[in-house]
Design a protein around this motif. Structure first.
Motif, PDB file in Angstrom:
ATOM      1  N   ASN A 132     -67.328 135.236  28.111  1.00 52.63           N
ATOM      2  CA  ASN A 132     -67.524 135.089  26.436  1.00 52.63           C
ATOM      3  C   ASN A 132     -67.354 136.343  25.986  1.00 52.63           C
ATOM      4  N   LYS A 133     -66.377 136.664  25.055  1.00 51.72           N
ATOM      5  CA  LYS A 133     -66.270 138.078  24.273  1.00 51.72           C
ATOM      6  C   LYS A 133     -67.125 137.873  22.805  1.00 51.72           C
ATOM      7  N   MET A 134     -67.454 136.545  22.155  1.00 54.04           N
ATOM      8  CA  MET A 134     -67.896 136.652  20.936  1.00 54.04           C
ATOM      9  C   MET A 134     -69.266 136.636  20.793  1.00 54.04           C
ATOM     10  N   LEU A 135     -69.767 137.272  19.762  1.00 54.25           N
ATOM     11  CA  LEU A 135     -71.104 137.509  19.509  1.00 54.25           C
ATOM     12  C   LEU A 135     -71.689 136.117  19.153  1.00 54.25           C
ATOM     13  N   LYS A 136     -70.953 135.129  18.448  1.00 52.09           N
ATOM     14  CA  LYS A 136     -71.474 134.020  18.279  1.00 52.09           C
ATOM     15  C   LYS A 136     -70.775 132.856  19.071  1.00 52.09           C
ATOM     16  N   ASN A 137     -71.453 132.021  19.935  1.00 54.24           N
ATOM     17  CA  ASN A 137     -71.041 130.855  20.505  1.00 54.24           C
ATOM     18  C   ASN A 137     -71.969 129.795  20.962  1.00 54.24           C
ATOM     19  N   ASN A 138     -71.967 128.922  20.069  1.00 52.78           N
ATOM     20  CA  ASN A 138     -72.837 127.710  20.193  1.00 52.78           C
ATOM     21  C   ASN A 138     -72.338 126.392  20.766  1.00 52.78           C
ATOM     22  N   ALA A 139     -71.254 126.763  21.632  1.00 50.80           N
ATOM     23  CA  ALA A 139     -70.664 125.551  22.312  1.00 50.80           C
ATOM     24  C   ALA A 139     -71.273 125.292  23.699  1.00 50.80           C
ATOM     25  N   GLY A 140     -72.363 124.610  23.528  1.00 52.02           N
ATOM     26  CA  GLY A 140     -73.081 124.146  24.882  1.00 52.02           C
ATOM     27  C   GLY A 140     -74.166 125.203  25.063  1.00 52.02           C
TER      28      GLY A 140
ATOM     29  N   ALA B 147     -79.581 128.623  15.161  1.00 51.72           N
ATOM     30  CA  ALA B 147     -78.956 128.922  14.063  1.00 51.72           C
ATOM     31  C   ALA B 147     -78.542 130.308  13.623  1.00 51.72           C
TER      32      ALA B 147
ATOM     33  N   SER C 120     -65.509 130.836  16.583  1.00 51.42           N
ATOM     34  CA  SER C 120     -65.589 132.014  16.819  1.00 51.42           C
ATOM     35  C   SER C 120     -64.329 132.225  17.788  1.00 51.42           C
ATOM     36  N   LEU C 121     -63.861 133.747  17.668  1.00 49.44           N
ATOM     37  CA  LEU C 121     -62.934 134.177  18.340  1.00 49.44           C
ATOM     38  C   LEU C 121     -62.961 135.625  18.968  1.00 49.44           C
TER      39      LEU C 121
ATOM     40  N   ASP D 177     -69.167 139.294  13.712  1.00 52.41           N
ATOM     41  CA  ASP D 177     -70.034 138.414  14.375  1.00 52.41           C
ATOM     42  C   ASP D 177     -68.784 137.737  15.262  1.00 52.41           C
ATOM     43  N   SER D 178     -67.545 137.977  15.184  1.00 52.28           N
ATOM     44  CA  SER D 178     -66.487 137.205  15.555  1.00 52.28           C
ATOM     45  C   SER D 178     -66.373 135.616  15.314  1.00 52.28           C
ATOM     46  N   ASN D 179     -66.810 135.488  14.163  1.00 49.92           N
ATOM     47  CA  ASN D 179     -67.116 134.241  13.520  1.00 49.92           C
ATOM     48  C   ASN D 179     -66.084 133.738  12.229  1.00 49.92           C
TER      49      ASN D 179
ATOM     50  N   GLY E  94     -61.127 131.063  22.384  1.00 49.91           N
ATOM     51  CA  GLY E  94     -62.384 131.156  21.334  1.00 49.91           C
ATOM     52  C   GLY E  94     -63.169 130.001  21.626  1.00 49.91           C
ATOM     53  N   SER E  95     -64.239 129.703  20.492  1.00 51.91           N
ATOM     54  CA  SER E  95     -65.304 128.963  20.671  1.00 51.91           C
ATOM     55  C   SER E  95     -65.152 127.889  19.663  1.00 51.91           C
ATOM     56  N   VAL E  96     -65.269 126.681  20.155  1.00 53.04           N
ATOM     57  CA  VAL E  96     -65.162 125.503  18.934  1.00 53.04           C
ATOM     58  C   VAL E  96     -66.394 125.282  18.282  1.00 53.04           C
ATOM     59  N   SER E  97     -67.564 126.067  18.767  1.00 49.14           N
ATOM     60  CA  SER E  97     -68.609 126.218  17.602  1.00 49.14           C
ATOM     61  C   SER E  97     -69.204 127.488  17.771  1.00 49.14           C
ATOM     62  N   ALA E  98     -69.157 128.000  16.742  1.00 51.02           N
ATOM     63  CA  ALA E  98     -69.837 129.554  16.679  1.00 51.02           C
ATOM     64  C   ALA E  98     -71.249 129.352  16.197  1.00 51.02           C
ATOM     65  N   GLU E  99     -71.683 128.532  15.244  1.00 52.20           N
ATOM     66  CA  GLU E  99     -72.932 128.434  14.920  1.00 52.20           C
ATOM     67  C   GLU E  99     -73.476 126.995  14.938  1.00 52.20           C
ATOM     68  N   HIS E 100     -72.733 126.106  14.530  1.00 53.58           N
ATOM     69  CA  HIS E 100     -73.128 124.603  14.380  1.00 53.58           C
ATOM     70  C   HIS E 100     -73.694 123.820  15.543  1.00 53.58           C
ATOM     71  N   GLY E 101     -73.062 124.146  16.764  1.00 53.04           N
ATOM     72  CA  GLY E 101     -73.654 123.599  17.793  1.00 53.04           C
ATOM     73  C   GLY E 101     -72.534 122.460  18.134  1.00 53.04           C
TER      74      GLY E 101
END
Lengths: 463, 463
Positions: free
Chosen positions: A179-187, B147, B345-346, B379-381, B411-418
């Motif tokens: 992961n390269k992102m500061l935020k990643n809450n996917a799992g 969060a 996020s990306l 934050d990449s978000n 990227g990530s399909v969820s940055a913050e929300h889970g």
């Protein structure tokens, strides 16, 4: 074991493994305290794919594997026990990418910390984690021990500096969590499993590290205080005034300062005799306003009376003299010997009470004992060096007194160095039986044959 | 289930659980998107001991349990499915301790975020995590969803703000990991398991949160740039100049700014028409030098040409007007409807390419579609709102296009929300099959009967 070696060579070529007398000395340790022996073989993978094959075969043969980086750990997490195969990451030493926009560097696990620092520097960036073993320690080991070092206050420990990683599980599965992102809450945040677990849950093969813009200013001061309460008030004021720029807050108790001055060639920046000394440092981004702010902080702390004296470094040479005091334990073999040293953490407000209790208990056991206290107290981390002229040196008895005091003050027996083998007996001083049971549940779920660094951190997990 | 309810009442008193029509409406959700139903019962523990008894009994009965906080989650992690028992933390709402020296606040999981913020404020400290649901969301939910919110850039997400916690495992074991130290490498860092796993591995009952000295200055500017490369150069310069004080770096693409102005009552701080707008904010500790430094940063960025225009807030009212633009999606129900919104996020360097690709792909599918892009890019978000006048609104088809584009840009399909329930189908867009398999291994090792929040994050784990 012969079958395994043949299988490894057949699968990955004859240079994938060295055995017996071919095993170089730096893959084991002669430090008696770390109880290491020569591994019967060392494997040298060139890629995560190689690591995967090696672990899969070892898992099939129920062969214990010790992952090894630069062999600089202080808790023995990388030393081999009898009959273990070492897995050296030394061939995986490439820096794969620097992404300036993302603020990341992608590296293989076998890169030396200093190589990472220098690569960041050439890109006009900073990789902030720094420690004494920088020239030989590898980033894989840095990650698996969650290393700390000198700038934790500003940038965090290794855990905070790793955005993603690749690790290989004992069954050979490659976990790509790059992961390269500061935020990643996917799992679930799987990288957390491998950081700080000292190679017992997987072998880290690649890392995505955070890099930062270089600071443009360094401000350093050496100060003195009359009480621990004043030191804490000064910490609060420094935190508030310097905002995110505070990078070091090193406290030296009076008796440490006494011993430290023995090895100083220049005069002391501040006279000895005060109860507390504080080395404070800020890394800023705007030299002019940073200097004004830093000098204002020291002036205000003197005015408020939380400091009794303070001197701001006017040159790099001044700053080096301040740090030489703090780093004087490097000379303790000449000036304060025989000794044994500790790396523990405690709730910040209770550190001084802990210091008094620890000193008293040691004195009760040995009237002639000396002990000095210093450390990154803003990180809740304190170091202790205990000196006693006695043969044989009662290392274990001293450890028991120090760690029992840590336990009584609800601290941690390992702030930075990990558990490895040297603190195995003291893990339960800082963790509950339920916590240790959960660690074992995790270990056995991921490594059912207990092949990965068995005996480390958790001791025997079969019981 | 009748036996279970009787067992619960016998063990913990008749007020420990409500059933059937007694279950209050706020314990479920009528939001169709979250697919929630009324739980058949809600348990209201008063302590970790109660939670332990409840989970142990549910585990014996193989009864599915959904932990519930303030019910403000946006991914449906706390909504009940058919036949599930809800576990409300609402009775566990005490702030137990504020330790100023350690910089910690010990709280029960059911305390509202705003209550924590206010308690910190009364102690002249700051608990920095902040988000729209502050009045009703609970810190247990904040922790279990990791969060983020408005100040992640400066202080980190929930994970970085939690030093220790207490959690109850599905079998009733209470894990006391109530660490107060910033450094603690004694064994596995177990709290990481419970943070961000959305209640699937344990029920968090208590937390040790970090609190910080209050900032003494806020500097805010609204700026414009002609290209994404310039935005990144400005970010780099801001990061370097402001050192640790940079607290927000919110980028608005041109079409977002167009839509945002529809809901503004006052004139625009900067004229529309530029390709990029940036809201930058710093939280400092020394008002005088902070102001000088911040204004110097904006001046230098204008000189260097990375900004085309920039206005520094001269009052709180100015700053509020800047933030009103950034927060205008709150009004999109009036000005930009029907729509659906995204939190992804990306890698920072690829965000603008992603935005173009996403916009193009949506246009290819629906020539009349509108989409706007904005967010915490440091934050990449990034957030996306897609608007389309079509009935029925093709929410799922839009999601597929957006998440496929996220996948293509790694990227990530969820940055913050889970993940909760609403992003279940898209987890594999951001995580590999091996990662998901490892998550399931962890889940089944800790929760073999799959009673804790089954169906969330990982979907069906039995397969």
């Amino acid at each position: 074991m012969i079958n395994l070696i043949d299988d490894l060579k057949n699968a990955l070529g004859s240079d994938i493994v060295k055995t017996g007398d071919e095993v170089p000395e730096h893959q084991h340790t002669k430090d008696f305290a770390l109880r290491g022996v020569r591994p019967f073989a060392v494997a040298y993978p060139r890629s995560a794919g190689d690591v995967s094959v090696i672990l899969r075969l070892c898992n099939q043969h129920h062969q214990a594997v010790v992952p090894q980086g630069g062999m600089t750990g202080l808790a023995g997490g990388a030393v081999a026990a009898e009959g273990q195969l070492a897995l050296s990451l030394s061939r995986m030493g490439e820096i794969e990418e620097i992404d300036l926009a993302a603020g990341t560097m992608t590296v293989q696990a076998g890169v030396a910390l200093q190589t990472v620092q220098e690569a960041a520097d050439r890109a006009d960036m900073l990789f902030p984690l720094d420690l004494g073993g920088r020239g030989s320690c590898q980033v894989g080991g840095m990650a698996s021990t969650n290393a700390g070092g000198n700038r934790v206050l500003r940038y965090g420990m290794a855990r905070a500096l790793i955005l993603g990683l690749e690790a290989v599980l004992p069954d050979g599965t490659i976990i790509n969590n790059l992961n390269k992102m500061l935020k990643n809450n996917a799992g679930y945040d799987l990288k957390q499993l491998f950081i700080g677990s000292e190679g017992t849950l997987g072998v880290i093969t690649r890392l995505i590290l955070r890099i930062f813009p270089k600071p443009r200013s360094v401000s350093t001061a050496l100060c003195s205080s009359r009480s621990y309460a004043d030191v804490l008030a000064f910490l609060q004021l420094s935190n508030q005034t310097l905002a995110g720029a505070l990078s070091a807050f090193e406290v030296m108790w009076a008796d440490f300062y006494e011993v430290a001055q023995r090895s100083q060639k220049r005069g002391l920046p501040l006279p000895s005799g005060e109860p507390f000394y504080v080395l404070v440092e800020a890394l800023g981004g705007d030299p002019l306003s940073d200097k004004e702010k830093f000098e204002g902080l020291i002036a205000r702390a003197l005015e408020d009376g939380v400091l009794t004296d303070g001197v701001v470094a006017q040159s790099l040479r001044d700053a080096e003299a301040f740090w030489a005091l703090r780093d004087s334990p490097g000379e303790f073999r000449q000036t304060y010997w025989p000794n044994t040293a500790f790396d523990v953490s405690l709730p910040i407000g209770e550190i001084d009470d802990f210091v008094e209790a620890c000193r008293d208990r040691l004195r009760s056991a040995w009237p002639d004992v000396n002990s000095v206290y210093f450390g990154h107290i803003a990180d809740s981390n304190i170091h202790i060096v205990v000196q006693l002229d006695q043969k044989p040196f009662p290392k274990r008895a001293i450890e028991e007194i120090v760690y029992e005091t840590v336990r009584d003050y609800r601290g941690s027996v390992s702030a930075e160095h990990g558990i490895g083998v040297v603190k195995l007996d003291f893990l339960e001083f800082s963790r509950t039986p339920e916590e240790i049971a959960l660690m074992r549940t995790l270990k056995l779920a991921i490594d059912p044959h207990n092949i990965l660094n068995p005996g480390k951190v958790l001791g025997d997990v079969s019981s």
